[in-house]
Design a protein around this motif. Sequence first.
Motif, short mmCIF file in Angstrom:
data_model
loop_
_atom_site.label_atom_id
_atom_site.label_comp_id
_atom_site.label_asym_id
_atom_site.label_seq_id
_atom_site.Cartn_x
_atom_site.Cartn_y
_atom_site.Cartn_z
N GLU A 181 0.76 -1.25 -0.33
CA GLU A 181 0.04 0.06 0.08
C GLU A 181 0.69 1.49 0.24
OE1 GLU A 181 -3.70 2.07 2.70
OE2 GLU A 181 -2.81 0.07 2.88
N ARG B 274 1.45 4.18 0.93
CA ARG B 274 0.64 5.15 1.40
C ARG B 274 1.71 5.89 2.41
NH1 ARG B 274 -4.15 6.45 4.23
NH2 ARG B 274 -4.94 4.07 3.39
N LEU C 289 4.25 8.07 5.96
CA LEU C 289 3.69 7.36 6.66
C LEU C 289 2.62 8.11 7.73
CD1 LEU C 289 7.65 6.80 7.74
CD2 LEU C 289 5.77 5.15 7.47
N TRP D 206 -0.87 6.68 7.94
CA TRP D 206 -1.08 5.07 8.51
C TRP D 206 -1.54 6.08 9.38
CZ3 TRP D 206 4.07 1.86 8.55
CH2 TRP D 206 4.39 2.17 7.63
N ARG E 36 -5.29 6.91 8.67
CA ARG E 36 -5.70 5.81 8.87
C ARG E 36 -6.39 4.50 9.90
NH1 ARG E 36 -3.63 -0.19 6.12
NH2 ARG E 36 -2.96 -0.01 8.34
N THR E 37 -5.78 5.19 10.91
CA THR E 37 -5.37 4.18 12.10
C THR E 37 -6.83 4.80 12.83
OG1 THR E 37 -3.45 2.88 12.42
CG2 THR E 37 -4.91 3.11 14.24
N GLY F 100 7.35 2.45 5.13
CA GLY F 100 6.67 2.35 5.46
C GLY F 100 6.00 0.87 4.51
N GLN G 259 5.43 -3.18 6.09
CA GLN G 259 4.37 -4.22 5.32
C GLN G 259 5.25 -5.20 5.43
OE1 GLN G 259 1.98 -1.82 2.09
NE2 GLN G 259 3.62 -0.38 3.05
N ASN H 65 7.09 2.66 14.37
CA ASN H 65 5.76 2.24 12.73
C ASN H 65 5.02 1.57 12.77
OD1 ASN H 65 6.38 5.82 12.20
ND2 ASN H 65 8.70 4.72 10.79
N TRP I 4 0.94 1.62 12.10
CA TRP I 4 0.63 0.89 11.29
C TRP I 4 -0.43 -0.02 11.55
CZ3 TRP I 4 0.27 0.58 5.54
CH2 TRP I 4 -0.06 0.07 5.07
#
Length: 568
Positions: free
Chosen positions: A21, A23, A25, A28, A31-32, A233, A237, A270, A274
Amino acid sequence: MDARVWHRAYQDGVPAGIEFEPRPLDRWLQRTVERAPDHTAMLFLNARLTYRQLHEDVERMAAALAEIGVGKGTRVAIQMPNLPQLVIGYYATLRLGGVVVMTNPIYMPDEIVHQWNDAGVEVALVMDFLFEQKLEHIRDQLPVKHYVLASIPEYLRFPMRQLAPFKLKRRNPPAIAQVAPTENVHIFREFLRAAEEAPPEPCSEIDDLAVLQYTGGTTGLSKGAMLTHRNLGYNCQQMAAWFPDLEWGTEVVMAALPLFHVFGMTISMNWAVWTGSAMVLQTDPRGIESIVRGIARHKVTLLPAVPAMFNAINNFPGIEKIDVSSVKCCFSGSAPLPREVLERFEELTGAKIAEGFGMSETSPVTHANPIGGERKIGSVGVPVPDTDVRIADPENGYATVPPGTEGELLIRGPQVMQGYWHQSEETSRVLRNGWLHTGDLAVMDEDGYFKIVGRTKDMINCSGFKVYPDEVDHVLMAHDAVLETATIGIPCPKRGETVKSFVVLRSDHAVTAENLQTYCRDHLASYKVPREIEFLTELPKSAVLKILRRELRAREEEKLRQPSQEAG
């Protein structure tokens, strides 16, 4: 032989390739917050911040930083231990498209002057006591235009917030200071709350520079590894894919590794953001009692650590009576993990430790042992998804050598840095034809598992025979009396170099150097056996508890200089 034979070692659920993804940093966190605003983000002593609260303070700090000129590409130094202010300042800087320059709090003024001038730092987020003790008298040597001063009690709740300053003042040196704000010196919480405008729209892009991660400077002045949002990032992942049994929004991460170090920054901070996990912030990685109590109190499930930390937990008085069974899995790096330490820790907790490998230049993780598959203790495991690795002939620096043959470790993947900041010659030396030349000596076996045998600069040459310090240390650590050890090469008129080991004994054991040398002869070829063994009460270590062989070498070099100085 299959070039990526290591894919067969992956546990069920770990893909050979990831649909990343792309995106930045800072997005994130957004999003969270949207998914789980009321989940715990950070725990620090008696303070608790939810993701909603963290996001609100990041937005306010971004607005405040924008008002003093932070924008796309601005370098912002952060120099503090693991505190809520570090996390807030980090994401606020990235939110504005700025570049974070993580700085070790124990750096001396000369080191700060080099790093911040090299990076071109314009704003510095630092501890109040560091400003008073180290920075105030060198301000004219720094390019910094604005300082934002954080204080340890700022995010604590009653009554700890009121009591902490008295305890912090009694430390030597004090860990708190009263600094009057000026036009260019701001107090963190007041600065954050005084922001008058909303922050600008997020402007960072996936390939923008996110962090200048300075190396330890083991071969001279430290260099800034340029890590992008994509590098950092995608490595998170890769780690999320590597631990498929961990659940989004439910894990608790022990953030005892310093967040200014790339290992702690990626895995403890991080990765936690995430995955919507809670971070248990610890300001001192040497504070083992606080770490142990934190694991038990907060039911920590993921523990990123270094071997010295696992060893210290194993030997913590009364550890058998403390419930540390919440830990599900651990990630170990920075140094070889002795089998005895691994087995003892897993017996205590019921957790599994994945020993791995990484570098500042790789964001950092490139290898790991499978948690649910075959682990080869003593190895750093296999390359993580979307990572290619080769062992190259150290003589010509490129030709691939067969499995079982020692050579230089070469790495290629999305987590590899863009180069060194303002160091084109050094960049071209380590980044060649798409591969990072690590300077590490390694061996790959037939199954694709890798073992690090040493650094090219650490290798000891005894009459033409190669001795790798890690191999000697591994043997010594297996002795019941040995708590810690570090081996180096020292000059020898007859052999060129000879092997010397520094040993810390367990408090309840006694043994002589001759006893240990006899033990080594049963496990090592004669030329690898330490000719000298010196007992110490402790070994020199970095902020992440990595043993510093370079300091031991410097001590030996100073000893050699002393006779000539006395003769002069």
